[in-house]
Design a protein around this motif. Structure first.
Motif, mmCIF file in Angstrom:
data_model
loop_
_atom_site.group_PDB
_atom_site.id
_atom_site.type_symbol
_atom_site.label_atom_id
_atom_site.label_comp_id
_atom_site.label_asym_id
_atom_site.label_seq_id
_atom_site.Cartn_x
_atom_site.Cartn_y
_atom_site.Cartn_z
ATOM 1 N N THR A 86 0.805 -1.231 0.000
ATOM 2 C CA THR A 86 0.000 0.000 0.000
ATOM 3 C C THR A 86 0.834 1.277 0.000
ATOM 4 N N ARG A 87 2.092 1.223 0.412
ATOM 5 C CA ARG A 87 2.924 2.431 0.489
ATOM 6 C C ARG A 87 4.256 2.206 -0.227
ATOM 7 N N PRO A 88 4.265 2.228 -1.551
ATOM 8 C CA PRO A 88 5.532 2.012 -2.273
ATOM 9 C C PRO A 88 6.476 3.198 -2.087
ATOM 10 N N ASP A 89 7.766 2.927 -2.174
ATOM 11 C CA ASP A 89 8.771 3.973 -2.053
ATOM 12 C C ASP A 89 8.721 4.872 -3.285
ATOM 13 N N PRO A 90 8.916 6.181 -3.090
ATOM 14 C CA PRO A 90 8.944 7.071 -4.249
ATOM 15 C C PRO A 90 10.227 6.863 -5.061
#
Length: 99
Positions: free
Chosen positions: A43-47
């Motif tokens: 749900t929170r991929p790295d930029p």
């Protein structure tokens, strides 16, 4: 009649023993934590990181810059095979007072 009587001892259910909770609880906590980690990763991929904005050209450092002299000397010293051969035959110097 025999004087020794056999007694049946009931050990009780497994969930009443604390050490059994340690055996089962440790891996269960790891499984739950892995699912939480998977959820967070999905749900929170790295930029995506970009070094420089597009269109801006980064110039390489000038090797003759006096501020880079210690770094260049260290790089050249580490890459020199002659210094490794010279150091291979020498013993480390002893400090006074140390055996």
């Amino acid at each position: 009649m025999s004087s020794i009587q056999t007694q049946r001892i009931s050990s009780g259910p497994w969930w009443k023993y604390g050490h059994m909770w340690l055996v089962v609880g440790g891996p269960a906590v790891v499984v739950v934590a892995s699912f939480i980690t998977l959820y967070l990763a999905v749900t929170r991929p790295d930029p995506v990181y970009a070094d420089a904005p597009r269109g801006v050209q980064v110039q390489p450092a000038d090797e003759n810059d006096p501020a880079l002299t210690p770094a260049m000397q260290g790089r050249n010293h580490a890459a020199s095979p002659a210094s490794a051969k010279a150091l291979a035959g020498t013993a480390p110097a002893r400090q006074p007072g140390h055996p």
